[in-house]
Design an enzyme around this catalytic site. Sequence first.
Site, PDB file in Angstrom:
ATOM      1  N   LYS A 109       0.824  -1.209   0.000  1.00  0.00           N
ATOM      2  CA  LYS A 109       0.000   0.000   0.000  1.00  0.00           C
ATOM      3  C   LYS A 109       0.864   1.267   0.000  1.00  0.00           C
ATOM      4  O   LYS A 109       0.464   2.289  -0.553  1.00  0.00           O
ATOM      5  CB  LYS A 109      -0.934   0.013   1.202  1.00  0.00           C
ATOM      6  N   ARG A 122       5.484  15.524 -10.735  1.00  0.00           N
ATOM      7  CA  ARG A 122       5.415  15.760 -12.182  1.00  0.00           C
ATOM      8  C   ARG A 122       4.352  16.795 -12.542  1.00  0.00           C
ATOM      9  O   ARG A 122       4.119  17.058 -13.716  1.00  0.00           O
ATOM     10  CB  ARG A 122       5.128  14.445 -12.911  1.00  0.00           C
ATOM     11  N   LYS A 135       1.164  16.607 -12.339  1.00  0.00           N
ATOM     12  CA  LYS A 135       0.000  16.024 -12.999  1.00  0.00           C
ATOM     13  C   LYS A 135      -1.226  16.187 -12.088  1.00  0.00           C
ATOM     14  O   LYS A 135      -1.845  15.220 -11.633  1.00  0.00           O
ATOM     15  CB  LYS A 135       0.252  14.541 -13.285  1.00  0.00           C
ATOM     16  N   HIS A 172      -8.451   9.192  -5.996  1.00  0.00           N
ATOM     17  CA  HIS A 172      -7.066   8.707  -5.968  1.00  0.00           C
ATOM     18  C   HIS A 172      -6.433   8.922  -4.592  1.00  0.00           C
ATOM     19  O   HIS A 172      -5.850   7.989  -4.013  1.00  0.00           O
ATOM     20  CB  HIS A 172      -6.255   9.444  -7.035  1.00  0.00           C
ATOM     21  N   HIS A 219      -8.205   6.812  -1.757  1.00  0.00           N
ATOM     22  CA  HIS A 219      -7.892   5.385  -1.905  1.00  0.00           C
ATOM     23  C   HIS A 219      -6.475   5.068  -1.429  1.00  0.00           C
ATOM     24  O   HIS A 219      -6.250   4.103  -0.707  1.00  0.00           O
ATOM     25  CB  HIS A 219      -8.058   4.994  -3.378  1.00  0.00           C
ATOM     26  N   TYR A 263      -2.458  -3.534 -17.196  1.00  0.00           N
ATOM     27  CA  TYR A 263      -2.924  -2.416 -18.034  1.00  0.00           C
ATOM     28  C   TYR A 263      -1.928  -1.260 -17.995  1.00  0.00           C
ATOM     29  O   TYR A 263      -1.561  -0.705 -19.023  1.00  0.00           O
ATOM     30  CB  TYR A 263      -4.302  -1.970 -17.534  1.00  0.00           C
ATOM     31  N   LYS A 305     -10.138  -0.826 -21.279  1.00  0.00           N
ATOM     32  CA  LYS A 305     -10.098   0.125 -20.156  1.00  0.00           C
ATOM     33  C   LYS A 305     -11.433   0.169 -19.401  1.00  0.00           C
ATOM     34  O   LYS A 305     -11.473   0.152 -18.171  1.00  0.00           O
ATOM     35  CB  LYS A 305      -9.755   1.515 -20.679  1.00  0.00           C
ATOM     36  N   THR A 342     -12.579  -0.835 -15.243  1.00  0.00           N
ATOM     37  CA  THR A 342     -13.428  -0.138 -14.278  1.00  0.00           C
ATOM     38  C   THR A 342     -14.563  -1.044 -13.808  1.00  0.00           C
ATOM     39  O   THR A 342     -14.915  -1.051 -12.621  1.00  0.00           O
ATOM     40  CB  THR A 342     -14.013   1.145 -14.898  1.00  0.00           C
TER      41      THR A 342
END
Length: 204
Positions: free
Chosen positions: A47, A60, A62, A70, A73, A110, A127, A131
């Site tokens: 984790k 970066r 992003k 995100h 989680h 993936y 993709k 999900t």
Amino acid sequence: MIIGSKMLFVMSGWGTGYSFGCDIVDYSQSPKAMRMVHTCWLYYFSKFIELLDTIFFVLRKKNNQVTFLHVFHHTIMPWTWWFGVKFAAGGLGTFHAMVNTAVHVVMYTYYGLCAMGPTYQKYLWWKKHLTSLQLVQFVIVTIHMGHIFLMEDCKYQYPVFMYIIMSYGCIFLLLFLHFWYCAYTKGQRPPKTIKNGNSKNKQY
């Protein structure tokens, strides 16, 4: 590590005697019990590796990928799994971890294809199905934990973990359903998978 954890969960109980019902924690020093403790520690450690995703996104710049889903989680799991490893490394509370490692094997396959560049874009048509697999995961975890509450004589040592895991299953199911709605129903996040050799929309 993810594949190894999946196999270890199976060998440590889920394929060698667990009933998928009210499986209590084995606190003995038996080889099987100690293997489960080792497996839980590996899962806990993984984790923190996954948490590096968020750190790399920030470094970066992003920022579009640092969503609530995100961050929630990747930050909540290491914190709660510390308690799992400390007090209940085994039993019914590890079922969701076994399912999660199986899904992560597919998920990181993936990612690996995404990282290999535009040449492999034709292999990333699934993709949306990834999900779907995430959604199925949370449904399975919620049902597994939910049916235990219907048992009259479950002697699981830490019932609070049952409530926490079931809550996580429901919360993550809702969050991923929202992601599905935005990405595939409203089309706000088109399922484009490659941009300059990197994954554009990450499946969390």
